[in-house]
Structure formats: structure tokens, C-alpha cells
Design a protein around this motif. Structure first.
Motif, mmCIF file in Angstrom:
data_model
loop_
_atom_site.group_PDB
_atom_site.id
_atom_site.type_symbol
_atom_site.label_atom_id
_atom_site.label_comp_id
_atom_site.label_asym_id
_atom_site.label_seq_id
_atom_site.Cartn_x
_atom_site.Cartn_y
_atom_site.Cartn_z
ATOM 1 N N PHE A 96 0.864 -1.175 0.000
ATOM 2 C CA PHE A 96 0.000 0.000 0.000
ATOM 3 C C PHE A 96 0.903 1.229 0.000
ATOM 4 O O PHE A 96 1.740 1.373 0.885
ATOM 5 N N ASP A 97 0.730 2.096 -0.994
ATOM 6 C CA ASP A 97 1.590 3.264 -1.162
ATOM 7 C C ASP A 97 0.882 4.530 -0.698
ATOM 8 O O ASP A 97 -0.311 4.725 -0.985
ATOM 9 N N PHE A 98 1.640 5.389 -0.029
ATOM 10 C CA PHE A 98 1.110 6.641 0.497
ATOM 11 C C PHE A 98 2.093 7.778 0.258
ATOM 12 O O PHE A 98 3.292 7.547 0.091
ATOM 13 N N THR A 99 1.572 9.011 0.294
ATOM 14 C CA THR A 99 2.391 10.216 0.235
ATOM 15 C C THR A 99 2.064 11.052 1.461
ATOM 16 O O THR A 99 0.882 11.279 1.757
ATOM 17 N N ALA A 100 3.095 11.492 2.180
ATOM 18 C CA ALA A 100 2.908 12.370 3.339
ATOM 19 C C ALA A 100 2.599 13.771 2.813
ATOM 20 O O ALA A 100 3.340 14.316 2.013
ATOM 21 N N VAL A 101 1.487 14.349 3.269
ATOM 22 C CA VAL A 101 1.028 15.625 2.735
ATOM 23 C C VAL A 101 1.532 16.802 3.567
ATOM 24 O O VAL A 101 2.214 17.680 3.059
ATOM 25 N N LYS A 102 1.153 16.812 4.842
ATOM 26 C CA LYS A 102 1.583 17.917 5.704
ATOM 27 C C LYS A 102 1.667 17.424 7.143
ATOM 28 O O LYS A 102 1.126 16.367 7.479
ATOM 29 N N PRO A 103 2.360 18.174 8.020
ATOM 30 C CA PRO A 103 2.547 17.715 9.404
ATOM 31 C C PRO A 103 1.235 17.384 10.118
ATOM 32 O O PRO A 103 0.222 18.068 9.947
ATOM 33 N N GLY A 104 1.296 16.319 10.881
ATOM 34 C CA GLY A 104 0.151 15.841 11.639
ATOM 35 C C GLY A 104 0.321 14.360 11.925
ATOM 36 O O GLY A 104 1.330 13.754 11.562
ATOM 37 N N THR A 105 -0.684 13.782 12.572
ATOM 38 C CA THR A 105 -0.663 12.361 12.899
ATOM 39 C C THR A 105 -1.988 11.743 12.474
ATOM 40 O O THR A 105 -3.048 12.344 12.654
ATOM 41 N N THR A 106 -1.913 10.556 11.899
ATOM 42 C CA THR A 106 -3.105 9.835 11.486
ATOM 43 C C THR A 106 -2.850 8.340 11.626
ATOM 44 O O THR A 106 -1.719 7.920 11.849
ATOM 45 N N GLU A 107 -3.897 7.552 11.494
ATOM 46 C CA GLU A 107 -3.775 6.103 11.557
ATOM 47 C C GLU A 107 -4.179 5.493 10.228
ATOM 48 O O GLU A 107 -5.096 5.977 9.561
ATOM 49 N N ILE A 108 -3.478 4.419 9.872
ATOM 50 C CA ILE A 108 -3.826 3.613 8.708
ATOM 51 C C ILE A 108 -4.187 2.234 9.247
ATOM 52 O O ILE A 108 -3.395 1.609 9.953
ATOM 53 N N LYS A 109 -5.391 1.777 8.923
ATOM 54 C CA LYS A 109 -5.886 0.509 9.466
ATOM 55 C C LYS A 109 -6.037 -0.510 8.330
ATOM 56 O O LYS A 109 -6.720 -0.255 7.339
ATOM 57 N N LEU A 110 -5.382 -1.654 8.505
ATOM 58 C CA LEU A 110 -5.460 -2.744 7.541
ATOM 59 C C LEU A 110 -6.021 -3.976 8.224
ATOM 60 O O LEU A 110 -5.808 -4.179 9.421
ATOM 61 N N ILE A 111 -6.737 -4.792 7.470
ATOM 62 C CA ILE A 111 -7.187 -6.082 8.004
ATOM 63 C C ILE A 111 -6.458 -7.174 7.241
ATOM 64 O O ILE A 111 -6.300 -7.105 6.024
ATOM 65 N N HIS A 112 -5.982 -8.158 7.993
ATOM 66 C CA HIS A 112 -5.334 -9.331 7.409
ATOM 67 C C HIS A 112 -6.367 -10.445 7.390
ATOM 68 O O HIS A 112 -6.921 -10.819 8.420
ATOM 69 N N CYS A 113 -6.648 -10.975 6.208
ATOM 70 C CA CYS A 113 -7.570 -12.101 6.048
ATOM 71 C C CYS A 113 -6.717 -13.309 5.667
ATOM 72 O O CYS A 113 -6.200 -13.389 4.546
ATOM 73 N N PRO A 114 -6.531 -14.254 6.604
ATOM 74 C CA PRO A 114 -5.580 -15.349 6.393
ATOM 75 C C PRO A 114 -6.026 -16.423 5.395
ATOM 76 O O PRO A 114 -5.207 -17.200 4.933
ATOM 77 N N TYR A 115 -7.307 -16.478 5.057
ATOM 78 C CA TYR A 115 -7.780 -17.428 4.060
ATOM 79 C C TYR A 115 -9.040 -16.859 3.429
ATOM 80 O O TYR A 115 -9.698 -15.992 4.011
ATOM 81 N N SER A 116 -9.378 -17.325 2.240
ATOM 82 C CA SER A 116 -10.439 -16.693 1.445
ATOM 83 C C SER A 116 -11.797 -16.663 2.136
ATOM 84 O O SER A 116 -12.567 -15.737 1.933
ATOM 85 N N SER A 117 -12.109 -17.640 2.947
ATOM 86 C CA SER A 117 -13.427 -17.645 3.590
ATOM 87 C C SER A 117 -13.432 -16.916 4.935
ATOM 88 O O SER A 117 -14.447 -16.872 5.602
ATOM 89 N N SER A 118 -12.292 -16.322 5.332
ATOM 90 C CA SER A 118 -12.248 -15.646 6.631
ATOM 91 C C SER A 118 -12.813 -14.233 6.589
ATOM 92 O O SER A 118 -13.196 -13.679 7.611
ATOM 93 N N CYS A 119 -12.894 -13.634 5.410
ATOM 94 C CA CYS A 119 -13.440 -12.289 5.260
ATOM 95 C C CYS A 119 -14.352 -12.266 4.037
ATOM 96 O O CYS A 119 -14.151 -13.025 3.092
ATOM 97 N N SER A 120 -15.337 -11.402 4.076
ATOM 98 C CA SER A 120 -16.234 -11.294 2.929
ATOM 99 C C SER A 120 -16.660 -9.839 2.755
ATOM 100 O O SER A 120 -16.467 -9.010 3.638
ATOM 101 N N THR A 121 -17.249 -9.576 1.603
ATOM 102 C CA THR A 121 -17.795 -8.258 1.318
ATOM 103 C C THR A 121 -19.221 -8.437 0.815
ATOM 104 O O THR A 121 -19.608 -9.528 0.372
ATOM 105 N N THR A 122 -19.989 -7.386 0.905
ATOM 106 C CA THR A 122 -21.340 -7.382 0.343
ATOM 107 C C THR A 122 -21.503 -6.095 -0.452
ATOM 108 O O THR A 122 -20.687 -5.174 -0.337
ATOM 109 N N GLU A 123 -22.565 -6.013 -1.221
ATOM 110 C CA GLU A 123 -22.816 -4.791 -1.987
ATOM 111 C C GLU A 123 -23.031 -3.615 -1.035
ATOM 112 O O GLU A 123 -22.573 -2.508 -1.284
#
Length: 159
Positions: A96-123
Motif C-alpha cells: 500500500f503506497d502513500f504520500t505524506a502531505v503535511k505535518p500531523g498524525t493519522t492512523e492507517i488501518k489494515l485487516i489481514h484475512c488469512p484465508y479466502s473464507s475468513s473475510c467477505s464483502t457485500t454490496e
């Protein structure tokens, strides 16, 4: 003779100096480096072990990082065909690529799905979420992804 030696060493030493300054490419952080400090204008990458062909992958989830502090610049995956233990499998990385814009602090949250049936999406909810309440992910403090869905939260400080 001395001038020729100096000239011969100048180019390799210049390249080494640029690499040490981070001018050759973006700084890359793995799953164990969750506190990131960068300068405004810097590009950086979160690079995580994944095997998308086997259903193991990473996704950026909400809340999104503060766009006034960092901007998402894209994502990519690299997969090596034929992993060592599984025929047709493979190991690789999700970046995941990012560019630092200006001074401050933020969080980036990622989810790790270890196998295909462990996570899903819906419309209605295109953001990946666990398929089972017993797999409800929690933020993890370890640097290594486990066998259950888990959140990895990166704190990014832009100077």
C-alpha cells in the motif's frame, strides 16, 4: 592515477549516498513497524506478506487515514508462483503506497484475512469483514500475521 581512482569511485559513492537518503525510492515498512515518522512530501509503502492465490490477503479498512496528513497513492501485489509447500500456491507481498502531505498524525488501518473464507464483502458493505463472529478481528500487537483475521493499525506522524 589518483584522479582516475577518485573519478571511478565518485559514481558508486554518489549512488550509495542517494540510497541512504531515501531518494532512490519510497521508504518501506513491514508488519512489525507500526509507528512511522516521515517528512512532508515523502512517499512510503506498507509492505506485507500475502498469498492472494491461496486466499490470504490484506485490505485497507475504515476509518480512512486523514487525507490532509497522508494520501493513498495506490497498491500493488507481487506473487511468486509455486510456493515451497503447496502446488499452485505462492508467496508474495501486498503493498500500500502513500504520500505524506503535511505535518500531523493519522492512523492507517489494515485487516489481514488469512484465508479466502475468513473475510467477505457485500454490496452494502464493500469493506472486508470477518465471516464469523468467532473470527472478530482485534488489533494485534505482534509483528507477524496469525491464522485469524486481525487488524494492523499504523500510526503515521508527518513532520
Amino acid at each position: 592515477m589518483r584522479d582516475r581512482l577518485a573519478a571511478a569511485l565518485a559514481l558508486p559513492l554518489s549512488a550509495l549516498a542517494l540510497a541512504g537518503c531515501g531518494l532512490v525510492g519510497p521508504q518501506t515498512y513491514g508488519p512489525e513497524e507500526r509507528s512511522i515518522k516521515v517528512d512532508a512530501g515523502d512517499e512510503f509503502t506498507l509492505s506485507l506478506p500475502a498469498s492472494p492465490s491461496m486466499g490470504q490477503d490484506w485490505y485497507l479498512v475504515g476509518p480512512p487515514p486523514d487525507p490532509s496528513v497522508v494520501e493513498r497513492a495506490g497498491q500493488s501485489k507481487e506473487t511468486e508462483a509455486g510456493g515451497p509447500d503447496v502446488e499452485g500456491g505462492g508467496s508474495g507481498e501486498r503493498s500500500f503506497d502513500f504520500t505524506a502531505v503535511k505535518p500531523g498524525t493519522t492512523e492507517i488501518k489494515l485487516i489481514h484475512c488469512p484465508y479466502s473464507s475468513s473475510c467477505s464483502t457485500t454490496e452494502d458493505n464493500p469493506e472486508p469483514s470477518p465471516t464469523s463472529s468467532s473470527d472478530t478481528p482485534v488489533p494485534t500487537a505482534t509483528g507477524k500475521p496469525g491464522t485469524r483475521p486481525e487488524y494492523f493499525v499504523y500510526t503515521v506522524t508527518v513532520r
